[in-house]
Write a protein that holds these residues in place. Sequence first.
Motif, short mmCIF file in Angstrom:
data_model
loop_
_atom_site.label_atom_id
_atom_site.label_comp_id
_atom_site.label_asym_id
_atom_site.label_seq_id
_atom_site.Cartn_x
_atom_site.Cartn_y
_atom_site.Cartn_z
N ALA B 214 15.46 56.92 30.78
CA ALA B 214 14.06 57.34 30.74
C ALA B 214 13.53 57.32 29.31
O ALA B 214 12.40 56.87 29.06
N LEU B 215 14.38 57.75 28.36
CA LEU B 215 13.95 57.74 26.95
C LEU B 215 13.71 56.31 26.47
O LEU B 215 12.69 56.02 25.83
N ILE B 216 14.64 55.41 26.80
CA ILE B 216 14.44 54.01 26.41
C ILE B 216 13.19 53.46 27.09
O ILE B 216 12.40 52.71 26.50
N GLY B 217 12.99 53.87 28.36
CA GLY B 217 11.80 53.45 29.10
C GLY B 217 10.52 53.85 28.38
O GLY B 217 9.58 53.06 28.28
N VAL B 218 10.49 55.05 27.85
CA VAL B 218 9.30 55.53 27.14
C VAL B 218 9.04 54.69 25.89
O VAL B 218 7.91 54.32 25.58
N VAL B 219 10.12 54.34 25.19
CA VAL B 219 9.97 53.49 24.00
C VAL B 219 9.41 52.12 24.41
O VAL B 219 8.48 51.60 23.77
N LEU B 220 9.95 51.56 25.50
CA LEU B 220 9.46 50.27 25.97
C LEU B 220 8.00 50.36 26.41
O LEU B 220 7.22 49.43 26.21
N ALA B 221 7.62 51.51 26.98
CA ALA B 221 6.23 51.71 27.39
C ALA B 221 5.32 51.67 26.17
O ALA B 221 4.24 51.07 26.20
N ALA B 222 5.78 52.28 25.08
CA ALA B 222 4.98 52.26 23.84
C ALA B 222 4.84 50.83 23.33
O ALA B 222 3.76 50.39 22.94
N PHE B 223 5.95 50.07 23.35
CA PHE B 223 5.89 48.66 22.94
C PHE B 223 4.90 47.89 23.82
O PHE B 223 4.13 47.07 23.34
N THR B 224 4.94 48.20 25.12
CA THR B 224 4.05 47.50 26.06
C THR B 224 2.59 47.74 25.68
O THR B 224 1.79 46.81 25.63
N TYR B 225 2.28 49.00 25.38
CA TYR B 225 0.90 49.32 25.04
C TYR B 225 0.48 48.60 23.75
O TYR B 225 -0.57 47.97 23.69
N LEU B 226 1.37 48.68 22.73
CA LEU B 226 1.02 48.05 21.45
C LEU B 226 0.84 46.54 21.61
O LEU B 226 -0.06 45.94 21.03
N THR B 227 1.70 45.93 22.42
CA THR B 227 1.59 44.48 22.63
C THR B 227 0.31 44.14 23.39
O THR B 227 -0.32 43.10 23.14
N SER B 228 -0.10 45.04 24.29
CA SER B 228 -1.28 44.74 25.11
C SER B 228 -2.57 44.79 24.31
O SER B 228 -3.57 44.19 24.71
N ARG B 229 -2.55 45.48 23.17
CA ARG B 229 -3.79 45.70 22.42
C ARG B 229 -4.55 44.40 22.14
O ARG B 229 -5.77 44.37 22.17
N ARG B 230 -3.79 43.37 21.81
CA ARG B 230 -4.46 42.11 21.49
C ARG B 230 -4.11 41.00 22.48
O ARG B 230 -4.28 39.81 22.18
N ALA B 231 -3.62 41.41 23.64
CA ALA B 231 -3.37 40.42 24.68
C ALA B 231 -4.69 40.05 25.34
O ALA B 231 -5.57 40.89 25.47
N VAL B 232 -4.81 38.80 25.72
CA VAL B 232 -6.05 38.29 26.27
C VAL B 232 -5.80 37.88 27.72
O VAL B 232 -4.78 37.26 28.01
N PRO B 233 -6.67 38.27 28.65
CA PRO B 233 -6.42 37.94 30.04
C PRO B 233 -6.49 36.44 30.31
O PRO B 233 -7.13 35.74 29.55
#
Lengths: 298, 233
Positions: B214-233
């Motif tokens: 779960a802890l690693i999952g939370v870290v990956l969730a943070a990475f997901t959010y940061l990566t999504s910031r400039r992702a384009v649909p």
Amino acid sequence: MSVVNLRGVTKRYRDTLAVDDVSFDLHENRIHGLLGRNGAGKSTVMRMLTGQEIPTSGQVRVFGENPYENAAVLPRVCFIKESQRYPDIFLARHALEAAAMVFPNWDQDFADRLVEEFRLPVKRRVRKLSRGQLSSVGVIIGLAARAPVTLFDEPYLGLDAVARQAFYDHLIADYGRYPRTIVLSTHLIDEVADIIEDVTVIDRGRIVMDDSSENLRSQAVTVSGPTNAVEQFADGHDVLHREDLGGFTRVVVSGIPADRDTASLQVEPVSLQQLVVRTTQFHDAALAGAGNGKGDRS
Amino acid sequence: MTQLVKVARIQLVNARMVLGMPLLVLVCVLAANIAIFVAIGTASPPEGATVTGALVSIYIVTLVTHVQTMTQMFPFALGLSVTRREFVAAAGLVVFGQALLYGVIIWLMSLLERATGGWGLGFAMFDLPFLEGSNVVTRILVYAGPFLLLSFAGLWTGIVYQRWGQPGVWALVLAFGALVVGLMALIGWQGWWQQVFDFFAETPALLLFAVYPALIGVVLAAFTYLTSRRAVP
């Protein structure tokens, strides 16, 4: 009042300049045509308006705020694009149900009627829809969402003439009852010429025309007659286009010369499509000339 | 909050497919296992149940479906004027709910498995031996934990693809491979293998399968959010 403002907006992808220092406004409750050739930058402009792309420089404002990741602004904006992808696991109805959840002004009755009219098989997998049916999913969402700012980017690829007319009819009727700011981006200029009230033409990432269609139409004329008389008439004005046949000449002139002898000439209004095409060509040629550094055209 | 629920509902608008598909795969794998054990036809199995690793299948399928959450659902949702932040938060909500749901379902299957004497064939797919003596809550959390880890790994991989395309995913996979190889080299060089085995043997199941993932999952969730910031649909 303007609901959308772009000021000096530029978008650069690695080595291409998609949008080059663009500034224009969209006025509240008007129907705008965003016109231009393929690759002119229309879609990029609309993607920046809806926070999907981030400008390299310049300022984009929708309802006075930056639309990027703005949860207060975006639900008031609906962007329908030809290239919209849908999840493989979706049936057509899932796309409509999802749209119903997020757009606050969604009208389900209207959506149902449109489904009937466009004969959309709602229980079919999105992947199995034809190009035209896929377009009608977007058109239905765009109309039924009743978003205060609604953008249609080439919304009717694959739609037949009857369905396109149905789209225009519904758009006008619903716009009459629920005024909103609409942007139509299309190649089919003749079809939308009677609908659009404001015209913005973009070419090679730059704005080449931005005015009400009324003003634009009164700004240019087609003049034909004997070459001498036509040349006299057009002297000192931008000739957007010229055709010669024997001693007979036909030109499209921008800016209507007043107080000139038109006795031997035939003067006709220019269609919006003519005007856009000729203006775009004129700008292209001017740019090509400037690019050569010679200023002459060969 | 309501917007978050709405966006989560968009992701679940075809819930039958989203939540049902991994379960369907699980049932098929179970059926295949039963068929295999029938075919082998051991009349009386050796001491204790034969443990199969077939449960892994549902975790892998869940990872793949969450790659698609980003490659397919994300562009669609952004097309409906949803923000990246809302979408990632809603995906996190879906992942937590799904992990808990699957945790409960697997726990129920483990009860069924025990009641039927390993599906009448004496094999264990759900009722894993290291959970002997654990209480209900621990069991459900242990089943749920790895879903969090793998779902967020899937989401991050998906958004990496969305932002940087195929090369991005290759870079991610290579970096992950290099990390694993590097760690193994480090452990071998320092002679830490015994400690590593001890760690896995001695860490309580709740920590190993629920808290740490779960802890690693939370870290990956943070990475997901940061990566999504400039992702384009």
